[in-house]
Design a protein around this motif. Sequence first.
Motif, PDB file in Angstrom:
ATOM      1  N   ASP A  49       0.795  -1.451   0.106  1.00 56.44           N
ATOM      2  CA  ASP A  49       0.026  -0.124  -0.039  1.00 56.44           C
ATOM      3  C   ASP A  49       0.756   1.068   0.069  1.00 56.44           C
ATOM      4  O   ASP A  49       0.522   2.273  -0.669  1.00 56.44           O
ATOM      5  CB  ASP A  49      -0.914  -0.208   1.117  1.00 56.44           C
ATOM      6  CG  ASP A  49      -1.993  -0.999   1.015  1.00 56.44           C
ATOM      7  OD1 ASP A  49      -2.470  -1.587  -0.057  1.00 56.44           O
ATOM      8  OD2 ASP A  49      -2.651  -1.375   2.004  1.00 56.44           O
ATOM      9  N   GLN A  50       1.782   1.142   0.570  1.00 61.63           N
ATOM     10  CA  GLN A  50       2.536   2.454   0.938  1.00 61.63           C
ATOM     11  C   GLN A  50       3.821   2.835  -0.259  1.00 61.63           C
ATOM     12  O   GLN A  50       4.312   3.897  -0.443  1.00 61.63           O
ATOM     13  CB  GLN A  50       3.371   2.467   2.234  1.00 61.63           C
ATOM     14  CG  GLN A  50       2.300   2.576   3.454  1.00 61.63           C
ATOM     15  CD  GLN A  50       1.230   3.610   3.120  1.00 61.63           C
ATOM     16  OE1 GLN A  50       1.692   4.670   3.032  1.00 61.63           O
ATOM     17  NE2 GLN A  50      -0.044   3.143   3.614  1.00 61.63           N
ATOM     18  N   LEU A  51       4.301   1.695  -0.727  1.00 61.27           N
ATOM     19  CA  LEU A  51       5.489   1.602  -1.609  1.00 61.27           C
ATOM     20  C   LEU A  51       5.333   1.147  -2.977  1.00 61.27           C
ATOM     21  O   LEU A  51       5.418   1.919  -4.082  1.00 61.27           O
ATOM     22  CB  LEU A  51       6.724   0.780  -1.083  1.00 61.27           C
ATOM     23  CG  LEU A  51       7.403   1.286   0.065  1.00 61.27           C
ATOM     24  CD1 LEU A  51       8.219   0.257   0.579  1.00 61.27           C
ATOM     25  CD2 LEU A  51       7.838   2.570   0.144  1.00 61.27           C
ATOM     26  N   ILE A  52       4.721   0.065  -3.079  1.00 54.64           N
ATOM     27  CA  ILE A  52       4.484  -0.454  -4.562  1.00 54.64           C
ATOM     28  C   ILE A  52       3.264   0.139  -5.446  1.00 54.64           C
ATOM     29  O   ILE A  52       3.463   0.412  -6.628  1.00 54.64           O
ATOM     30  CB  ILE A  52       4.141  -1.991  -4.293  1.00 54.64           C
ATOM     31  CG1 ILE A  52       5.505  -2.455  -3.745  1.00 54.64           C
ATOM     32  CG2 ILE A  52       4.069  -2.503  -5.849  1.00 54.64           C
ATOM     33  CD1 ILE A  52       5.459  -4.053  -3.628  1.00 54.64           C
ATOM     34  N   SER A  53       2.299   0.151  -4.534  1.00 56.42           N
ATOM     35  CA  SER A  53       0.977   0.748  -5.400  1.00 56.42           C
ATOM     36  C   SER A  53       1.250   2.228  -5.914  1.00 56.42           C
ATOM     37  O   SER A  53       0.879   2.639  -7.226  1.00 56.42           O
ATOM     38  CB  SER A  53      -0.225   0.574  -4.551  1.00 56.42           C
ATOM     39  OG  SER A  53      -0.595  -0.488  -4.308  1.00 56.42           O
ATOM     40  N   PRO A  54       1.824   3.385  -5.057  1.00 53.12           N
ATOM     41  CA  PRO A  54       1.970   4.694  -5.512  1.00 53.12           C
ATOM     42  C   PRO A  54       3.063   4.417  -6.652  1.00 53.12           C
ATOM     43  O   PRO A  54       2.742   5.071  -7.644  1.00 53.12           O
ATOM     44  CB  PRO A  54       2.653   5.276  -4.378  1.00 53.12           C
ATOM     45  CG  PRO A  54       2.003   4.502  -3.060  1.00 53.12           C
ATOM     46  CD  PRO A  54       1.961   3.218  -3.485  1.00 53.12           C
ATOM     47  N   ARG A  55       4.058   3.654  -6.735  1.00 53.59           N
ATOM     48  CA  ARG A  55       5.087   3.859  -7.563  1.00 53.59           C
ATOM     49  C   ARG A  55       4.472   3.200  -9.111  1.00 53.59           C
ATOM     50  O   ARG A  55       4.638   3.588 -10.083  1.00 53.59           O
ATOM     51  CB  ARG A  55       6.326   2.907  -7.426  1.00 53.59           C
ATOM     52  CG  ARG A  55       7.145   3.541  -6.330  1.00 53.59           C
ATOM     53  CD  ARG A  55       8.179   2.791  -6.235  1.00 53.59           C
ATOM     54  NE  ARG A  55       9.219   3.283  -5.219  1.00 53.59           N
ATOM     55  CZ  ARG A  55      10.344   4.078  -5.340  1.00 53.59           C
ATOM     56  NH1 ARG A  55      10.594   4.076  -6.585  1.00 53.59           N
ATOM     57  NH2 ARG A  55      11.022   4.575  -4.496  1.00 53.59           N
ATOM     58  N   LEU A  56       3.500   2.152  -8.869  1.00 56.43           N
ATOM     59  CA  LEU A  56       3.049   1.427  -9.888  1.00 56.43           C
ATOM     60  C   LEU A  56       1.873   2.317 -10.787  1.00 56.43           C
ATOM     61  O   LEU A  56       1.905   2.868 -11.701  1.00 56.43           O
ATOM     62  CB  LEU A  56       2.406   0.017  -9.610  1.00 56.43           C
ATOM     63  CG  LEU A  56       1.646  -0.578 -10.735  1.00 56.43           C
ATOM     64  CD1 LEU A  56       2.663  -1.023 -11.677  1.00 56.43           C
ATOM     65  CD2 LEU A  56       0.964  -1.746 -10.185  1.00 56.43           C
ATOM     66  N   MET A  57       1.050   2.974  -9.715  1.00 56.21           N
ATOM     67  CA  MET A  57       0.218   4.060 -10.512  1.00 56.21           C
ATOM     68  C   MET A  57       0.822   5.282 -10.784  1.00 56.21           C
ATOM     69  O   MET A  57       0.235   5.694 -12.043  1.00 56.21           O
ATOM     70  CB  MET A  57      -0.955   4.404  -9.216  1.00 56.21           C
ATOM     71  CG  MET A  57      -1.870   5.330  -9.571  1.00 56.21           C
ATOM     72  SD  MET A  57      -3.086   4.519 -10.635  1.00 56.21           S
ATOM     73  CE  MET A  57      -3.821   3.322  -9.559  1.00 56.21           C
ATOM     74  N   GLY A  58       1.854   5.981 -10.146  1.00 54.95           N
ATOM     75  CA  GLY A  58       2.556   7.013 -10.790  1.00 54.95           C
ATOM     76  C   GLY A  58       3.214   6.564 -12.200  1.00 54.95           C
ATOM     77  O   GLY A  58       3.263   7.341 -13.056  1.00 54.95           O
ATOM     78  N   SER A  59       3.648   5.472 -12.147  1.00 59.19           N
ATOM     79  CA  SER A  59       4.110   4.986 -13.809  1.00 59.19           C
ATOM     80  C   SER A  59       3.101   5.042 -14.872  1.00 59.19           C
ATOM     81  O   SER A  59       3.115   5.316 -15.971  1.00 59.19           O
ATOM     82  CB  SER A  59       5.115   3.839 -13.713  1.00 59.19           C
ATOM     83  OG  SER A  59       4.068   2.708 -13.350  1.00 59.19           O
ATOM     84  N   ILE A  60       1.659   4.499 -14.308  1.00 60.99           N
ATOM     85  CA  ILE A  60       0.627   4.178 -15.122  1.00 60.99           C
ATOM     86  C   ILE A  60      -0.001   5.684 -15.821  1.00 60.99           C
ATOM     87  O   ILE A  60      -0.219   5.997 -16.803  1.00 60.99           O
ATOM     88  CB  ILE A  60      -0.344   3.665 -14.750  1.00 60.99           C
ATOM     89  CG1 ILE A  60       0.048   2.116 -14.424  1.00 60.99           C
ATOM     90  CG2 ILE A  60      -1.582   3.483 -15.492  1.00 60.99           C
ATOM     91  CD1 ILE A  60      -0.843   1.139 -13.698  1.00 60.99           C
ATOM     92  N   VAL A  61      -0.058   6.536 -14.607  1.00 60.90           N
ATOM     93  CA  VAL A  61      -0.490   8.118 -15.007  1.00 60.90           C
ATOM     94  C   VAL A  61       0.275   9.018 -15.271  1.00 60.90           C
ATOM     95  O   VAL A  61      -0.221  10.096 -15.594  1.00 60.90           O
ATOM     96  CB  VAL A  61      -1.644   8.181 -14.045  1.00 60.90           C
ATOM     97  CG1 VAL A  61      -2.708   7.432 -13.772  1.00 60.90           C
ATOM     98  CG2 VAL A  61      -0.933   8.534 -12.625  1.00 60.90           C
ATOM     99  N   GLY A  62       1.651   8.672 -15.147  1.00 67.51           N
ATOM    100  CA  GLY A  62       2.562   9.595 -15.253  1.00 67.51           C
ATOM    101  C   GLY A  62       2.752  10.737 -14.386  1.00 67.51           C
ATOM    102  O   GLY A  62       3.301  11.780 -14.393  1.00 67.51           O
ATOM    103  N   LEU A  63       2.271  10.402 -12.965  1.00 69.18           N
ATOM    104  CA  LEU A  63       2.576  11.080 -11.779  1.00 69.18           C
ATOM    105  C   LEU A  63       3.881  10.585 -11.002  1.00 69.18           C
ATOM    106  O   LEU A  63       3.965   9.257 -10.874  1.00 69.18           O
ATOM    107  CB  LEU A  63       1.229  11.371 -10.978  1.00 69.18           C
ATOM    108  CG  LEU A  63       0.340  12.190 -11.591  1.00 69.18           C
ATOM    109  CD1 LEU A  63      -1.181  12.054 -11.011  1.00 69.18           C
ATOM    110  CD2 LEU A  63       0.693  13.598 -11.634  1.00 69.18           C
TER     111      LEU A  63
END
Length: 115
Positions: A49-63
């Motif tokens: 929840d704190q490390l993997i999801s934000p990185r994955l979501m960030g790479s998908i949406v460009g944030l």
Amino acid sequence: FALLIGFTTLVPYASALTIILVSAVLAVEDPRTGLEVLVAAISVGQVVDQLISPRLMGSIVGLQPAWLLFCLPLGARAGSLLGFGELLGLLLAVPVASVLKTFFDELYLRLEKVQ
């Protein structure tokens, strides 16, 4: 048990209940094993929840992940204040942040061309 916990992570709050249930069942036979499963499941969940999801979501949406961690609570609060609910605010936070980033990036490029 791991597959059961893994599948229930797709449903909000179901994974937490499943982790507690599995830990309780294991604790009946061996309390130490039940506690170890509880600690391991909570630890893995927090890393995801704190490390993997934000990185994955960030790479998908460009944030950047930091922007995601900033915009999600802001979206929940805005949804609550505007009266359409925190859940809808959370769901709309990432797309709105992505659109705003794209808009400001384009604006910056156009202003740079003018100068």
